[in-house]
Scaffold this active site. Structure first.
Site, PDB file in Angstrom:
ATOM      1  N   ARG A   3       1.465  14.240  -4.397  1.00 48.48           N
ATOM      2  CA  ARG A   3       2.344  13.644  -5.412  1.00 48.48           C
ATOM      3  C   ARG A   3       2.995  14.697  -6.315  1.00 48.48           C
ATOM      4  NH1 ARG A   3       1.919   8.110  -6.768  1.00 48.48           N
ATOM      5  NH2 ARG A   3       1.421   6.970  -4.889  1.00 48.48           N
ATOM      6  N   ARG A  37       5.862  11.915 -11.408  1.00 44.47           N
ATOM      7  CA  ARG A  37       6.085  11.618 -12.830  1.00 44.47           C
ATOM      8  C   ARG A  37       5.611  12.671 -13.810  1.00 44.47           C
ATOM      9  NH1 ARG A  37       3.950   5.549 -12.767  1.00 44.47           N
ATOM     10  NH2 ARG A  37       2.574   6.581 -11.314  1.00 44.47           N
ATOM     11  N   ARG A  47      14.520   9.090 -13.405  1.00 44.73           N
ATOM     12  CA  ARG A  47      13.914   7.775 -13.368  1.00 44.73           C
ATOM     13  C   ARG A  47      14.645   6.801 -14.302  1.00 44.73           C
ATOM     14  NH1 ARG A  47       8.209   6.366 -15.467  1.00 44.73           N
ATOM     15  NH2 ARG A  47       7.815   4.610 -14.091  1.00 44.73           N
ATOM     16  N   ASP A  85       8.221   7.067   0.053  1.00 48.09           N
ATOM     17  CA  ASP A  85       7.037   6.272  -0.239  1.00 48.09           C
ATOM     18  C   ASP A  85       6.476   5.721   1.066  1.00 48.09           C
ATOM     19  OD1 ASP A  85       5.715   5.193  -2.915  1.00 48.09           O
ATOM     20  OD2 ASP A  85       5.470   3.679  -1.363  1.00 48.09           O
ATOM     21  N   TYR A  93      -1.318  -3.533   1.200  1.00 46.99           N
ATOM     22  CA  TYR A  93      -0.187  -3.929   0.342  1.00 46.99           C
ATOM     23  C   TYR A  93       0.545  -5.143   0.910  1.00 46.99           C
ATOM     24  CZ  TYR A  93      -0.896   0.237  -2.461  1.00 46.99           C
ATOM     25  OH  TYR A  93      -1.437   1.178  -3.296  1.00 46.99           O
TER      26      TYR A  93
HETATM   27  O1  CP3 Z   1       3.558  13.495  -2.862  1.00 51.10           O
HETATM   28  C1  CP3 Z   1       4.774  13.531  -3.156  1.00 51.10           C
HETATM   29  O2  CP3 Z   1       5.212  14.220  -4.083  1.00 51.10           O
HETATM   30  C2  CP3 Z   1       5.747  12.772  -2.293  1.00 51.10           C
HETATM   31  C3  CP3 Z   1       6.060  11.463  -2.682  1.00 51.10           C
HETATM   32  C4  CP3 Z   1       5.095  10.283  -2.572  1.00 51.10           C
HETATM   33  C5  CP3 Z   1       5.259   9.132  -3.371  1.00 51.10           C
HETATM   34  N1  CP3 Z   1       4.423   8.174  -2.933  1.00 51.10           N
HETATM   35  C6  CP3 Z   1       6.213   9.027  -4.463  1.00 51.10           C
HETATM   36  C7  CP3 Z   1       5.954   8.041  -5.516  1.00 51.10           C
HETATM   37  C8  CP3 Z   1       4.054  10.020  -1.689  1.00 51.10           C
HETATM   38  C9  CP3 Z   1       3.411  10.933  -0.665  1.00 51.10           C
HETATM   39  C10 CP3 Z   1       3.642   8.665  -1.920  1.00 51.10           C
HETATM   40  C11 CP3 Z   1       2.604   7.984  -1.134  1.00 51.10           C
HETATM   41  C12 CP3 Z   1       2.093   6.691  -1.594  1.00 51.10           C
HETATM   42  N2  CP3 Z   1       2.779   5.640  -2.124  1.00 51.10           N
HETATM   43  C13 CP3 Z   1       0.741   6.303  -1.450  1.00 51.10           C
HETATM   44  C14 CP3 Z   1      -0.339   7.128  -0.813  1.00 51.10           C
HETATM   45  C15 CP3 Z   1      -0.810   8.229  -1.687  1.00 51.10           C
HETATM   46  C16 CP3 Z   1      -1.717   7.816  -2.787  1.00 51.10           C
HETATM   47  O3  CP3 Z   1      -1.417   8.225  -3.927  1.00 51.10           O
HETATM   48  O4  CP3 Z   1      -2.725   7.161  -2.547  1.00 51.10           O
HETATM   49  C17 CP3 Z   1       0.628   4.991  -1.972  1.00 51.10           C
HETATM   50  C18 CP3 Z   1      -0.647   4.173  -2.047  1.00 51.10           C
HETATM   51  C19 CP3 Z   1       1.928   4.572  -2.380  1.00 51.10           C
HETATM   52  C20 CP3 Z   1       2.352   3.261  -2.943  1.00 51.10           C
HETATM   53  C21 CP3 Z   1       2.783   3.472  -4.337  1.00 51.10           C
HETATM   54  N3  CP3 Z   1       4.022   3.984  -4.676  1.00 51.10           N
HETATM   55  C22 CP3 Z   1       2.024   3.321  -5.519  1.00 51.10           C
HETATM   56  C23 CP3 Z   1       0.610   2.787  -5.599  1.00 51.10           C
HETATM   57  C24 CP3 Z   1       2.837   3.763  -6.585  1.00 51.10           C
HETATM   58  C25 CP3 Z   1       2.475   3.882  -8.050  1.00 51.10           C
HETATM   59  C26 CP3 Z   1       2.879   2.732  -8.867  1.00 51.10           C
HETATM   60  C27 CP3 Z   1       2.651   3.000 -10.349  1.00 51.10           C
HETATM   61  O5  CP3 Z   1       3.466   2.548 -11.128  1.00 51.10           O
HETATM   62  O6  CP3 Z   1       1.688   3.693 -10.698  1.00 51.10           O
HETATM   63  C28 CP3 Z   1       4.063   4.173  -6.045  1.00 51.10           C
HETATM   64  C29 CP3 Z   1       5.216   4.711  -6.786  1.00 51.10           C
HETATM   65  C30 CP3 Z   1       5.508   6.129  -6.571  1.00 51.10           C
HETATM   66  N4  CP3 Z   1       5.582   6.728  -5.350  1.00 51.10           N
HETATM   67  C31 CP3 Z   1       5.854   7.055  -7.576  1.00 51.10           C
HETATM   68  C32 CP3 Z   1       6.146   8.253  -6.910  1.00 51.10           C
HETATM   69  C33 CP3 Z   1       6.633   9.529  -7.517  1.00 51.10           C
HETATM   70  C34 CP3 Z   1       5.978   6.745  -9.075  1.00 51.10           C
HETATM   71  C35 CP3 Z   1       7.356   6.203  -9.197  1.00 51.10           C
HETATM   72  C36 CP3 Z   1       7.843   5.928 -10.560  1.00 51.10           C
HETATM   73  O7  CP3 Z   1       7.241   5.082 -11.244  1.00 51.10           O
HETATM   74  O8  CP3 Z   1       8.872   6.500 -10.897  1.00 51.10           O
END
Ligand code: CP3
Length: 341
Positions: free
Chosen positions: A25, A29, A38, A74, A151
């Site tokens: 990640r 953020r 964002r 994602d 999901y």
């Molecule tokens: O690692 C990286 O920098 C690459 C980008 C990346 C994102 N999501 C960007 C993102 C990767 C590899 C993921 C994978 C992902 N997405 C997973 C597996 C990894 C893990 O952390 O377990 C999962 C379960 C998801 C599904 C998902 N997407 C979740 C649970 C969330 C968080 C929601 C929240 O509000 O906390 C996201 C959103 C997300 N994906 C963000 C980012 C940068 C935050 C987006 C934002 O709010 O602007």
């Protein structure tokens, strides 16, 4: 040819002077420049606009001397492409209005050509590779089929994913049809990503650790292994199973190039379970990045001593937290880059 080969060398088990480092990640953020974007575009618009996805992928690369980039995207773009309309809701996270509940929901899932449904990811890869200019390798990724099912059935995040689990336990046959569909589409997606130039792929099994070892084999590992079998002949595959330390021995016997581990297992135990034959990646507690810079530096270097320099990729044990100060992430990377035996 890629100039910095540390990451790919560690994946191949070649000798390295120091371990490579990247952070799960890392394009997220905790970066002020990410938060600025964002405010302008919603989450999936950022994923679907190749110029934005490429720009975000490069953000951590410009700030830190990391040894690999991970494409900004994602795991949920895969079920979206199959027809499930996931949104990212403020203070809820991923949200699906009509989660999968029945066989007919599974029958309705689509199977479009990857270039059509996920062409924007492929374009983002092309653009990102151009911007990276062969300096460091690019990682592509997907969710594990089990984590995507979580999901798709639950419709949102959960601590226990009990709806997803009962969906599997009540009618395993139906769950297997869904898992196989997700697996087949994920394999096609990852193979296309490789065709477009990603240098390695990582499978995120974020919710594998919610299953018992026996159920893990049946509902998660069985499908992850199909993905490994299809991808490994073409590209190094990393499997990150959050909370899946109990499956490390099984995983180490697969064709994966590396296994990700979280901080609930010691490096020594992780080596023991995997027989020292496979590259390991991890496992700094992301919350430790909220401690003092001195502590982060010394504990990160101790982590390298505990895993050993060879067949090791320094990383966090899960995604970086949004409230980590930039200086602390920087110290973590510095501790790895400056490591000397
Ligand atoms: O690692 C990286 O920098 C690459 C980008 C990346 C994102 N999501 C960007 C993102 C990767 C590899 C993921 C994978 C992902 N997405 C997973 C597996 C990894 C893990 O952390 O377990 C999962 C379960 C998801 C599904 C998902 N997407 C979740 C649970 C969330 C968080 C929601 C929240 O509000 O906390 C996201 C959103 C997300 N994906 C963000 C980012 C940068 C935050 C987006 C934002 O709010 O602007």
């Amino acid at each position: 040819m890629i100039k910095n080969t540390l990451f790919l060398d560690a994946l191949k088990g070649k000798h390295v002077e120091r371990p490579p480092v990247w952070m799960m990640r890392q394009a997220g953020r905790f970066l002020p420049e990410f938060r600025a974007l964002r405010d302008k575009y919603d989450f999936f618009t950022r994923c679907q606009t190749p110029e934005l996805a490429a720009e975000i992928t490069l953000m951590p690369v410009k700030r830190f001397p990391i040894d690999a980039a991970i494409l900004f995207s994602d795991i949920l773009v895969v079920p979206q492409a199959m027809g499930l309309n996931f949104e990212m809701k403020e203070s809820v996270g991923p949200y699906l209005e009509n989660p999968i509940t029945s066989e007919s929901d599974i029958d309705r899932l689509q199977n479009p050509p990857i270039e059509e449904s996920l062409g924007y990811v492929l374009e983002a890869i092309t653009l990102t590779k151009k911007l990276l200019d062969n300096q460091i390798p690019l990682i592509g990724f997907s969710g594990s089929p089990w984590t995507i099912l979580c999901y798709a059935v639950e419709g949102k995040g959960s601590k226990t994913f009990d709806k997803a689990k009962s969906f599997c336990f009540k009618n395993p046959k139906r769950a297997h049809v869904l898992l196989q569909k997700i697996t087949d589409y994920t394999i096609r997606y990852l193979l296309k990503k490789v065709e477009y130039g990603v240098d390695a792929v990582q499978i995120f099994d974020s919710w594998g650790g919610l299953l018992s070892p026996k159920d893990y084999d049946e509902f998660s590992w069985n499908y992850i292994n199909q993905i490994i079998e299809s991808l490994a002949p073409k590209v190094p595959v990393i499997v990150f199973g959050k909370g899946c330390w109990y499956a490390l021995q099984t995983m180490s016997r697969s064709k994966a190039s590396a296994l990700g581990v979280d901080w609930t297992i010691t490096p020594q135990k992780a080596r023991e379970f995997t027989g020292g034959v496979i590259t390991l990646q991890g496992n700094f507690d992301p919350a430790k990045l909220l401690s003092s810079p001195e502590k982060i530096y010394s504990e990160a270097q101790q982590m390298i001593r505990d895993f050993g320099v060879q067949r090791y990729i320094a990383n966090l044990g899960h995604g970086i937290l949004p409230n980590v100060p930039l200086e602390n992430a920087e110290v973590f990377i510095k501790a790895i880059v400056e490591f000397k035996e």
